[in-house]
Structure formats: structure tokens, C-alpha cells
Scaffold this active site. Structure first.
Site, PDB file in Angstrom:
ATOM      1  N   ASN A   5       5.840  64.473 -28.230  1.00  0.00           N
ATOM      2  CA  ASN A   5       5.837  63.022 -28.033  1.00  0.00           C
ATOM      3  C   ASN A   5       7.209  62.634 -27.499  1.00  0.00           C
ATOM      4  O   ASN A   5       8.190  62.668 -28.233  1.00  0.00           O
ATOM      5  CB  ASN A   5       5.563  62.315 -29.374  1.00  0.00           C
ATOM      6  CG  ASN A   5       5.718  60.803 -29.250  1.00  0.00           C
ATOM      7  OD1 ASN A   5       5.737  60.262 -28.146  1.00  0.00           O
ATOM      8  ND2 ASN A   5       5.838  60.119 -30.385  1.00  0.00           N
ATOM      9  N   TRP A   6       7.225  62.283 -26.225  1.00  0.00           N
ATOM     10  CA  TRP A   6       8.516  61.975 -25.595  1.00  0.00           C
ATOM     11  C   TRP A   6       8.994  60.557 -25.905  1.00  0.00           C
ATOM     12  O   TRP A   6      10.089  60.185 -25.509  1.00  0.00           O
ATOM     13  CB  TRP A   6       8.401  62.172 -24.078  1.00  0.00           C
ATOM     14  CG  TRP A   6       8.481  63.610 -23.658  1.00  0.00           C
ATOM     15  CD1 TRP A   6       8.619  64.712 -24.474  1.00  0.00           C
ATOM     16  CD2 TRP A   6       8.467  64.113 -22.317  1.00  0.00           C
ATOM     17  NE1 TRP A   6       8.687  65.847 -23.725  1.00  0.00           N
ATOM     18  CE2 TRP A   6       8.589  65.518 -22.392  1.00  0.00           C
ATOM     19  CE3 TRP A   6       8.348  63.520 -21.060  1.00  0.00           C
ATOM     20  CZ2 TRP A   6       8.605  66.331 -21.253  1.00  0.00           C
ATOM     21  CZ3 TRP A   6       8.355  64.334 -19.929  1.00  0.00           C
ATOM     22  CH2 TRP A   6       8.489  65.718 -20.024  1.00  0.00           C
ATOM     23  N   LYS A   7       8.144  59.758 -26.542  1.00  0.00           N
ATOM     24  CA  LYS A   7       8.509  58.360 -26.834  1.00  0.00           C
ATOM     25  C   LYS A   7       9.013  57.694 -25.544  1.00  0.00           C
ATOM     26  O   LYS A   7       8.486  57.972 -24.474  1.00  0.00           O
ATOM     27  CB  LYS A   7       9.544  58.313 -27.948  1.00  0.00           C
ATOM     28  CG  LYS A   7       9.151  59.185 -29.145  1.00  0.00           C
ATOM     29  CD  LYS A   7       9.947  58.920 -30.365  1.00  0.00           C
ATOM     30  CE  LYS A   7       9.541  59.909 -31.439  1.00  0.00           C
ATOM     31  NZ  LYS A   7       9.955  59.533 -32.753  1.00  0.00           N
ATOM     32  N   HIS A  97       0.680  55.523 -33.606  1.00  0.00           N
ATOM     33  CA  HIS A  97       1.949  56.141 -34.008  1.00  0.00           C
ATOM     34  C   HIS A  97       2.706  55.156 -34.902  1.00  0.00           C
ATOM     35  O   HIS A  97       2.649  53.946 -34.690  1.00  0.00           O
ATOM     36  CB  HIS A  97       2.775  56.491 -32.768  1.00  0.00           C
ATOM     37  CG  HIS A  97       3.983  57.303 -33.090  1.00  0.00           C
ATOM     38  ND1 HIS A  97       5.144  56.745 -33.574  1.00  0.00           N
ATOM     39  CD2 HIS A  97       4.201  58.645 -33.021  1.00  0.00           C
ATOM     40  CE1 HIS A  97       6.031  57.712 -33.785  1.00  0.00           C
ATOM     41  NE2 HIS A  97       5.481  58.877 -33.458  1.00  0.00           N
ATOM     42  N   GLU A  99       5.653  54.226 -35.049  1.00  0.00           N
ATOM     43  CA  GLU A  99       6.560  53.289 -34.373  1.00  0.00           C
ATOM     44  C   GLU A  99       5.784  52.108 -33.809  1.00  0.00           C
ATOM     45  O   GLU A  99       6.294  50.996 -33.733  1.00  0.00           O
ATOM     46  CB  GLU A  99       7.356  54.024 -33.286  1.00  0.00           C
ATOM     47  CG  GLU A  99       8.431  54.907 -33.915  1.00  0.00           C
ATOM     48  CD  GLU A  99       8.786  56.138 -33.115  1.00  0.00           C
ATOM     49  OE1 GLU A  99       8.477  56.207 -31.921  1.00  0.00           O
ATOM     50  OE2 GLU A  99       9.384  57.061 -33.718  1.00  0.00           O
ATOM     51  N   GLU A 167       1.960  62.084 -40.179  1.00  0.00           N
ATOM     52  CA  GLU A 167       3.379  61.923 -39.905  1.00  0.00           C
ATOM     53  C   GLU A 167       3.997  60.992 -40.945  1.00  0.00           C
ATOM     54  O   GLU A 167       3.945  59.763 -40.790  1.00  0.00           O
ATOM     55  CB  GLU A 167       3.585  61.313 -38.523  1.00  0.00           C
ATOM     56  CG  GLU A 167       3.006  62.130 -37.391  1.00  0.00           C
ATOM     57  CD  GLU A 167       3.727  61.855 -36.090  1.00  0.00           C
ATOM     58  OE1 GLU A 167       4.329  62.783 -35.557  1.00  0.00           O
ATOM     59  OE2 GLU A 167       3.711  60.699 -35.628  1.00  0.00           O
ATOM     60  N   GLY A 173      12.061  61.447 -36.933  1.00  0.00           N
ATOM     61  CA  GLY A 173      13.352  61.200 -36.300  1.00  0.00           C
ATOM     62  C   GLY A 173      14.513  61.172 -37.278  1.00  0.00           C
ATOM     63  O   GLY A 173      15.621  60.765 -36.914  1.00  0.00           O
ATOM     64  N   SER A 213      10.168  65.507 -37.847  1.00  0.00           N
ATOM     65  CA  SER A 213      11.318  66.426 -37.829  1.00  0.00           C
ATOM     66  C   SER A 213      10.902  67.892 -37.839  1.00  0.00           C
ATOM     67  O   SER A 213      11.594  68.725 -38.424  1.00  0.00           O
ATOM     68  CB  SER A 213      12.276  66.109 -38.989  1.00  0.00           C
ATOM     69  OG  SER A 213      12.804  64.801 -38.833  1.00  0.00           O
ATOM     70  N   GLY A 234       8.519  65.115 -31.913  1.00  0.00           N
ATOM     71  CA  GLY A 234       9.264  64.124 -31.143  1.00  0.00           C
ATOM     72  C   GLY A 234      10.509  64.738 -30.536  1.00  0.00           C
ATOM     73  O   GLY A 234      10.463  65.367 -29.478  1.00  0.00           O
ATOM     74  N   GLY A 235      11.627  64.605 -31.238  1.00  0.00           N
ATOM     75  CA  GLY A 235      12.946  65.015 -30.726  1.00  0.00           C
ATOM     76  C   GLY A 235      12.969  66.396 -30.093  1.00  0.00           C
ATOM     77  O   GLY A 235      13.481  66.566 -28.978  1.00  0.00           O
TER      78      GLY A 235
HETATM   79  C1  PEP Z   1       7.016  61.726 -33.594  1.00  0.00           C
HETATM   80  O1  PEP Z   1       7.547  60.832 -32.968  1.00  0.00           O
HETATM   81  O2  PEP Z   1       5.782  61.825 -33.564  1.00  0.00           O
HETATM   82  C2  PEP Z   1       7.848  62.682 -34.339  1.00  0.00           C
HETATM   83  C3  PEP Z   1       7.270  63.528 -35.138  1.00  0.00           C
HETATM   84  O3  PEP Z   1       9.208  62.620 -34.127  1.00  0.00           O
HETATM   85  P1  PEP Z   1      10.316  63.680 -34.646  1.00  0.00           P
HETATM   86  O4  PEP Z   1       9.770  65.055 -34.402  1.00  0.00           O
HETATM   87  O5  PEP Z   1      11.537  63.388 -33.809  1.00  0.00           O
HETATM   88  O6  PEP Z   1      10.541  63.414 -36.098  1.00  0.00           O
END
Ligand code: PEP
Length: 253
Positions: A5-7, A97, A99, A167, A173, A213, A234-235
Site C-alpha cells: 500500500n503506497w498510500k 483502510h 486512514e 490491520e 506506520g 508494521s 505500507g512503509g
Molecule cells: C498499511 O498502510 O496498510 C500498513 C500496514 O502500513 P505500515 O506497513 O507502514 O504499518
């Protein structure tokens, strides 16, 4: 499945260099069967969808939107419909999601409507659920996740290729992943809810991803859990080498 997930990150000019480095690192060009062994997906910003789908869908990598609207068309300024993402070759979408729930007013009801819109268009929905830190500390994790999942199940008669991503909001994040035991416990709960609603056979095949994470150091242990079928990342998905390592961890040994 390993899903990135590049956000709200990257530009069209970043796609070529990123995918070249990722394909090289993961061995996509050397191993044509790779994408039969692990599903690889990137959820990218709207402006990147067309080019990313053109570059990657023919190579067996799925490109997903990060959000859709539930209506097919109309007076919804700033929104994008499922037909619009399909038109540019996109085959999946994230829905709900955290966010979007946190900052953009997404509710269990809108998540359910978006999921039914995606399924009706044969676009694979990746439905995200998860509790906040206050909810976990208050002993509400099971109740919150059950409510979020059941809100979708109530509207969906046939889940087709629906994917659920667990999640925990406090792990996204933050660098603080759920422990494997915490993740497995909620995944098992979700699988039980799938079985109650759709039967044991669907519960066996419906994939439940962990997100929060996840990184190259903890992915092995997460994927070793019986009810964790992959990761939503994500990251670490912004770095081709890191994400390639995570995809490799998902390959059958
Ligand atoms: C996400 O945005 O779906 C996510 C899991 O982010 P991260 O891996 O950065 O915690």
C-alpha cells in the site's frame, strides 16, 4: 499474497525504476512461475493506476486502487468509481483502510457499500478492519473487528475473491507490529466469522492478510501463523528491495 500500500507516495516517473528494481530483486524475469506461487499486488495512488496497470498487470502483478466510490457515476466531486479504475486495467481495490476511516469519515456502512460495488464489477475488494489502541486497551478488539466484518458480510451474499486485511490501527506506520500471537488470535476470529456466514469451504480459501508494521524482519514469523495468508504492507512496500524480500518469504519452501 503480498500486497503493498503506497498510500499518498510516488509519482508516475518513479514507476519504471521501482518496478525494474523490484522485478530484478524478486526474480520476476528469471522465474515465470513466481506469480503463480504468490500473488503480488500494489495499491497505488489514483494518478498512477493507468501506467502501473499497463506496466505490471501483463507481468502478473496486480494493481489496486486505494479507494472507490460505491456509485457508478454522478455528482460526487473528487471521487472515482469502480468502472473508472477498471477502465484503466485495475483489478482490485482497498476498501475501508483505517486512514480512510480515521480521516475521511469512512464508516462500516460505506465500507459495505463499496465492497458490494467492487464485487458486482468483478474487482477484488481488500476490506480492511482493525481496532484502535484505545479499543484494544479497553478489551474491545474482538467486538470491534466482529462488528466491522459483519457489517460487510450482512450486505455480501457471495464473497467471490474478497480478501480481508486485519490491520490493528495502533500498528500501522508506528513500527510496532502486533505480536504473532495477537495477530493469529484475531485472524482465527475472522476466519470463524467467515465460516459462520459462508461455510467451512469458503473459510478455508478466503484469504486474510495481516497489516501493521510488517517488514522483512518479522514477515517470516507472521506468515508462519496458520490463519495469516499474507501481508498488507505500507512503509516497507515503498522500498523495492525490502518488499522483494517479503515476497520471497511468502514463497513455498
Ligand atoms: C498499511 O498502510 O496498510 C500498513 C500496514 O502500513 P505500515 O506497513 O507502514 O504499518
Amino acid at each position: 499474497m503480498l500486497a503493498g500500500n503506497w498510500k499518498m507516495n510516488k509519482l508516475n516517473r518513479d514507476l519504471g525504476p521501482f518496478f525494474d528494481e523490484f522485478a530484478q530483486a524478486v526474480g520476476l524475469d528469471r522465474d515465470e512461475e513466481l506469480t503463480e506461487q504468490v500473488d503480488i499486488l500494489f495499491a497505488v495512488p489514483t494518478t498512477l493506476l493507468a501506467l502501473a496497470a499497463r506496466q505490471m498487470e501483463p507481468r502478473g502483478i496486480r494493481i489496486a486502487a486505494q479507494n472507490i466510490h460505491w456509485e457508478a457515476a454522478g455528482a460526487y466531486t473528487g471521487e472515482v468509481s469502480v468502472d473508472m479504475i477498471k477502465e484503466v486495467g485495475v483489478t482490485a481495490t482497498l476498501i475501508g483502510h483505517s486512514e480512510r476511516r480515521q480521516y475521511f469519515g469512512e464508516t462500516d456502512e460505506t465500507v459495505a457499500k463499496k465492497t458490494t460495488a467492487a464485487l458486482a464489477a468483478d474487482v477484488m475488494p481488500i476490506v480492511c478492519v482493525g481496532e484502535t489502541l484505545a479499543e484494544r486497551d479497553g478489551g474491545q478488539t474482538a467486538a470491534v473487528v466482529t462488528r466491522q466484518v459483519q457489517a460487510v458480510f450482512a450486505q455480501v451474499a457471495d464473497p467471490k475473491d474478497m480478501i480481508i486485511a486485519y490491520e490493528p490501527v495502533w500498528a500501522i506506520g508506528t513500527g510496532r507490529s502486533a505480536t504473532t500471537a495477537q495477530a493469529q488470535e484475531v485472524h482465527a476470529l475472522i476466519r470463524g466469522l467467515v465460516a459462520d456466514r459462508y461455510g467451512a469451504k469458503t473459510a478455508e480459501t478466503l484469504r486474510i492478510l495481516y497489516g501493521g508494521s510488517a517488514n522483512p524482519a518479522n514477515i517470516d514469523e507472521l506468515l508462519a501463523q496458520p490463519d495469516i495468508d499474507g501481508g498488507l504492507v505500507g512503509g516497507a512496500s515503498l522500498k523495492p528491495q525490502d518488499f522483494a524480500k517479503m515476497v520471497k518469504a511468502a514463497l513455498p519452501r
